[in-house]
Write a protein that holds these residues in place. Sequence first.
Motif, short mmCIF file in Angstrom:
data_model
loop_
_atom_site.label_atom_id
_atom_site.label_comp_id
_atom_site.label_asym_id
_atom_site.label_seq_id
_atom_site.Cartn_x
_atom_site.Cartn_y
_atom_site.Cartn_z
N CYS A 138 0.86 -1.18 0.00
CA CYS A 138 0.00 0.00 0.00
C CYS A 138 0.90 1.23 0.00
O CYS A 138 1.01 1.93 1.01
N PRO A 139 1.57 1.48 -1.13
CA PRO A 139 2.57 2.56 -1.20
C PRO A 139 2.00 3.94 -0.91
O PRO A 139 2.71 4.80 -0.39
N VAL A 140 0.73 4.17 -1.24
CA VAL A 140 0.13 5.48 -1.00
C VAL A 140 0.14 5.81 0.49
O VAL A 140 0.30 6.96 0.89
N HIS A 141 -0.01 4.78 1.30
CA HIS A 141 -0.05 4.98 2.76
C HIS A 141 1.29 4.64 3.42
O HIS A 141 1.36 4.49 4.64
N GLY A 142 2.32 4.49 2.60
CA GLY A 142 3.65 4.32 3.14
C GLY A 142 3.90 3.01 3.86
O GLY A 142 4.71 2.94 4.78
N ARG A 143 3.21 1.97 3.45
CA ARG A 143 3.41 0.67 4.10
C ARG A 143 3.74 -0.38 3.06
O ARG A 143 3.19 -0.37 1.96
N ILE A 144 4.63 -1.27 3.39
CA ILE A 144 4.91 -2.42 2.55
C ILE A 144 4.70 -3.67 3.39
O ILE A 144 4.74 -3.63 4.62
N ILE A 145 4.43 -4.78 2.71
CA ILE A 145 4.10 -6.03 3.39
C ILE A 145 5.36 -6.89 3.50
O ILE A 145 6.07 -7.11 2.52
N ARG A 146 5.63 -7.34 4.70
CA ARG A 146 6.74 -8.26 4.90
C ARG A 146 6.34 -9.65 4.39
O ARG A 146 5.26 -10.13 4.72
N TYR A 147 7.19 -10.28 3.62
CA TYR A 147 7.00 -11.67 3.20
C TYR A 147 5.57 -11.93 2.71
O TYR A 147 4.79 -12.59 3.41
N PRO A 148 5.20 -11.43 1.54
CA PRO A 148 3.81 -11.51 1.08
C PRO A 148 3.21 -12.92 1.09
O PRO A 148 2.05 -13.09 1.46
#
Length: 198
Positions: A138-148
């Motif tokens: 969710c790049p717009v909200h500045g979050r990335i997912i660890r180990y999708p």
Amino acid sequence: MSAANIKQSALAHFAKNGYEGASLKHIADDCGIKKPSIYAHFSSKEDLFLQVLQDVFQRQEKLMVGYFLNHTDLPLEQQLHGFLENSLQAYQGDDEVRFFMRMAFFPPSTFYDEVMAMLYPLLDEQENNLSRLLAAGCPVHGRIIRYPRKAALAFMTLLDGIHLEAVYGGEERALKRLTAAWPIFWLGVTKQSSNSKS
């Protein structure tokens, strides 16, 4: 009376009473026909059950995919949390969802192999779809997912837990578990993007 009408009535009975408890006579009564008329469309109770089961599994797979396609405008966290809430609400008011969950968790022993042959591909596809969704983050909200991929498996485990609680304990207890587990899940699978504002 069409085969589709018979299957719709059968679905309600299988959802409420399971395979063993469902009666062809009661299904026929609901359709306004005599029991032998069912055999014009289905060779046996087993045939009727397996056709209903296959229809339900196919529809549920489409609904899962459709949910995320219809909510792409929402932040990822809201999409995922909303899917869990919708699943919980659907269990309370939808014969098909109740039947789907009952068969996924408690398939009749005589049809175990047939049920699993339908269920596992559906779960594998759901895992793949979730992995792709989570990998995008969710790049717009500045979050990335660890180990999708692992995050997708964890989400499906959470979904199973909520469903089981709905089956055994009811909606209120399941919602309580979801409320407690969600923030811990989300915190565990996300991290702040390095280029986001703090």
